[in-house]
Design an enzyme around this catalytic site. Structure first.
Site, PDB file in Angstrom:
ATOM      1  N   ASP A   1       0.829  -1.208   0.000  1.00 35.89           N
ATOM      2  CA  ASP A   1       0.000   0.000   0.000  1.00 35.89           C
ATOM      3  C   ASP A   1       0.867   1.263   0.000  1.00 35.89           C
ATOM      4  OD1 ASP A   1      -2.340   1.435   0.029  1.00 35.89           O
ATOM      5  OD2 ASP A   1      -2.810   1.026   2.135  1.00 35.89           O
TER       6      ASP A   1
ATOM      7  N   GLY B   1       0.235   5.436  -4.470  1.00 41.06           N
ATOM      8  CA  GLY B   1      -0.353   6.730  -4.847  1.00 41.06           C
ATOM      9  C   GLY B   1       0.052   7.838  -3.882  1.00 41.06           C
TER      10      GLY B   1
ATOM     11  N   HIS C   1       2.861   3.766  -8.798  1.00 43.28           N
ATOM     12  CA  HIS C   1       2.689   2.350  -9.148  1.00 43.28           C
ATOM     13  C   HIS C   1       3.955   1.831  -9.819  1.00 43.28           C
ATOM     14  CE1 HIS C   1      -1.324   2.704  -7.853  1.00 43.28           C
ATOM     15  NE2 HIS C   1      -1.811   3.306  -8.920  1.00 43.28           N
TER      16      HIS C   1
ATOM     17  N   SER D   1      -6.774  -5.795  -6.405  1.00 43.48           N
ATOM     18  CA  SER D   1      -7.915  -6.433  -5.742  1.00 43.48           C
ATOM     19  C   SER D   1      -9.142  -6.394  -6.641  1.00 43.48           C
ATOM     20  CB  SER D   1      -8.214  -5.721  -4.421  1.00 43.48           C
ATOM     21  OG  SER D   1      -8.947  -4.540  -4.664  1.00 43.48           O
TER      22      SER D   1
ATOM     23  N   LEU E   1      12.031 -20.000  -4.782  1.00 44.99           N
ATOM     24  CA  LEU E   1      10.958 -19.154  -4.243  1.00 44.99           C
ATOM     25  C   LEU E   1       9.720 -19.172  -5.137  1.00 44.99           C
ATOM     26  CD1 LEU E   1      10.026 -16.750  -2.320  1.00 44.99           C
ATOM     27  CD2 LEU E   1      10.958 -15.233  -4.073  1.00 44.99           C
TER      28      LEU E   1
ATOM     29  N   LEU F   1      -7.199  -5.504   6.853  1.00 48.51           N
ATOM     30  CA  LEU F   1      -6.904  -6.605   5.925  1.00 48.51           C
ATOM     31  C   LEU F   1      -7.429  -6.333   4.519  1.00 48.51           C
ATOM     32  CD1 LEU F   1      -7.420  -9.843   8.036  1.00 48.51           C
ATOM     33  CD2 LEU F   1      -5.293  -8.710   7.386  1.00 48.51           C
ATOM     34  N   SER F   2      -8.429  -5.450   4.390  1.00 47.86           N
ATOM     35  CA  SER F   2      -8.918  -5.061   3.068  1.00 47.86           C
ATOM     36  C   SER F   2      -9.206  -6.261   2.153  1.00 47.86           C
ATOM     37  CB  SER F   2      -7.924  -4.105   2.390  1.00 47.86           C
ATOM     38  OG  SER F   2      -7.759  -2.950   3.186  1.00 47.86           O
TER      39      SER F   2
HETATM   40  C1  V0D Z   1       1.140  -1.560  -8.713  1.00 52.59           C
HETATM   41  C2  V0D Z   1       2.797  -2.048  -6.206  1.00 52.59           C
HETATM   42  C3  V0D Z   1       4.172  -6.147 -10.417  1.00 52.59           C
HETATM   43  C4  V0D Z   1       1.311  -2.306  -6.262  1.00 52.59           C
HETATM   44  C5  V0D Z   1       3.584  -2.867  -7.174  1.00 52.59           C
HETATM   45  C6  V0D Z   1      -1.896  -5.517 -12.377  1.00 52.59           C
HETATM   46  C7  V0D Z   1       0.539  -1.634  -7.361  1.00 52.59           C
HETATM   47  C8  V0D Z   1       3.429  -2.425  -8.587  1.00 52.59           C
HETATM   48  C9  V0D Z   1       3.078  -6.779 -10.969  1.00 52.59           C
HETATM   49  C10 V0D Z   1       3.049  -8.104 -11.578  1.00 52.59           C
HETATM   50  C11 V0D Z   1       1.661  -3.770  -9.769  1.00 52.59           C
HETATM   51  C12 V0D Z   1       1.882  -8.867 -11.571  1.00 52.59           C
HETATM   52  C13 V0D Z   1       1.872 -10.135 -12.134  1.00 52.59           C
HETATM   53  C14 V0D Z   1       3.014 -10.639 -12.700  1.00 52.59           C
HETATM   54  C15 V0D Z   1       4.171  -9.907 -12.733  1.00 52.59           C
HETATM   55  C16 V0D Z   1       4.191  -8.642 -12.165  1.00 52.59           C
HETATM   56  C17 V0D Z   1       2.018  -5.901 -10.769  1.00 52.59           C
HETATM   57  C18 V0D Z   1      -0.115  -5.008 -10.773  1.00 52.59           C
HETATM   58  C19 V0D Z   1       0.333  -3.898 -10.112  1.00 52.59           C
HETATM   59  C20 V0D Z   1      -1.551  -5.088 -11.081  1.00 52.59           C
HETATM   60  F1  V0D Z   1       3.012 -11.876 -13.242  1.00 52.59           F
HETATM   61  N1  V0D Z   1       3.825  -4.978  -9.905  1.00 52.59           N
HETATM   62  N2  V0D Z   1       2.509  -4.793 -10.123  1.00 52.59           N
HETATM   63  N3  V0D Z   1       0.713  -6.019 -11.101  1.00 52.59           N
HETATM   64  N4  V0D Z   1       2.087  -2.623  -9.079  1.00 52.59           N
END
Ligand code: V0D
Length: 254
Positions: A34, A37, A51, A79, A145, A209-210
């Site tokens: 979290d 933004g 992000h 989510s 991992l 926990l959202s």
């Molecule tokens: C944005 C912070 C990696 C949270 C981290 C679609 C919000 C960066 C992935 C990711 C996001 C997902 C699946 C995968 C490989 C990478 C990711 C989203 C948002 C939402 F197989 N960062 N990340 N996916 N953020």
């Protein structure tokens, strides 16, 4: 590595950081990432810059978890409620898996990391899903991992779907209501096959926990920090694990 770090710190402080106990590393760590933004806003940047910066933290913490011997790392990336965000922001987010994997997949493969996804695939854009599924396929035989992305994940939906499956077993006569066990629910959850998280980390000061892994977190230790996710460092991660280990030692004494 810690010896070197401590040697380097040398005489600059006489109160050295408590060492991590390599024999009690949590097997499964789950993280609510979290504050992306808010981090951006605090720097006068658009939310999407947060992000993007959060993605760097994903890489940093994945590699740290791998080096420590964590077996499962589950990251709450998107989510089922996040669809309510502005369309442009959702579209930006849905490009991040491709971007992340284009840059990092080879290194994940080199490090024997297994990529998985936990969430509802049907609502994801094709370009997002195909990138994730290709990474899952390319890493499915890896034995290191497990990097488990919770993507379009919601715990109440997950439990409703599990109850629906149990309902089908009852309707067909395969299962009697009196015989329903925890194991029936567990095997119907998206997390089936994963151990419950030992430690939940949530960044950015929220203490909720959202709708994240409500069933699975029933007995987990929880650790919260005000630090925004893009600023979450290896040292913060070690601090969470040290606190987990302190708590385990305290219970051990009882
Ligand atoms: C944005 C912070 C990696 C949270 C981290 C679609 C919000 C960066 C992935 C990711 C996001 C997902 C699946 C995968 C490989 C990478 C990711 C989203 C948002 C939402 F197989 N960062 N990340 N996916 N953020």
């Amino acid at each position: 590595m810690f010896q070197r770090l401590r040697a380097r710190m040398g005489k600059t402080s006489d109160k050295q950081p408590e060492a991590l106990d390599r024999d009690n590393i949590p097997e499964h760590i789950a993280i609510i990432m979290d504050g992306n933004g808010r981090w951006a806003k605090s720097r006068g940047l658009p939310r999407v810059a947060g992000h993007h910066s959060g993605m760097k933290a994903v890489k940093r913490i994945t590699m740290a978890a791998d080096r420590l011997g964590v077996k499962y790392l589950t990251l709450y990336a998107f989510s089922t409620e996040n669809w309510k965000r502005p369309k442009a922001e959702v579209e930006f987010l849905m490009k991040l898996p491709q971007e992340f994997l284009a840059i990092e997949l080879q290194e994940l493969i080199d490090n024997n990391v297994q990529v998985r996804m936990m969430g509802y695939k049907q609502d994801l854009p094709e370009h997002t899903l195909s990138a994730v599924e290709e990474a899952v396929r390319q890493t499915e035989d890896n034995t290191g991992l497990v990097l488990n992305f919770a993507l379009n994940y919601g715990s109440r939906k997950e439990m409703i779907e599990a109850v629906r499956l149990i309902g089908e077993d009852i309707r067909s006569g395969r299962l009697a209501p009196a015989d329903i066990q925890e194991s029936h629910l567990e095997k119907s959850l998206l997390s089936s096959g994963l151990p419950d998280p030992d430690l939940l980390i949530r960044t950015s000061g929220e203490l909720r926990l959202s709708n994240f892994m409500l069933w699975q977190l029933a007995y987990s230790e929880m650790w919260f920090t005000d630090v925004y996710w893009p600023e979450f460092s290896e040292e913060h991660f070690y601090e969470a694990i040290r606190e987990y280990q302190r708590r385990a030692r305290r219970y051990g004494g009882l």
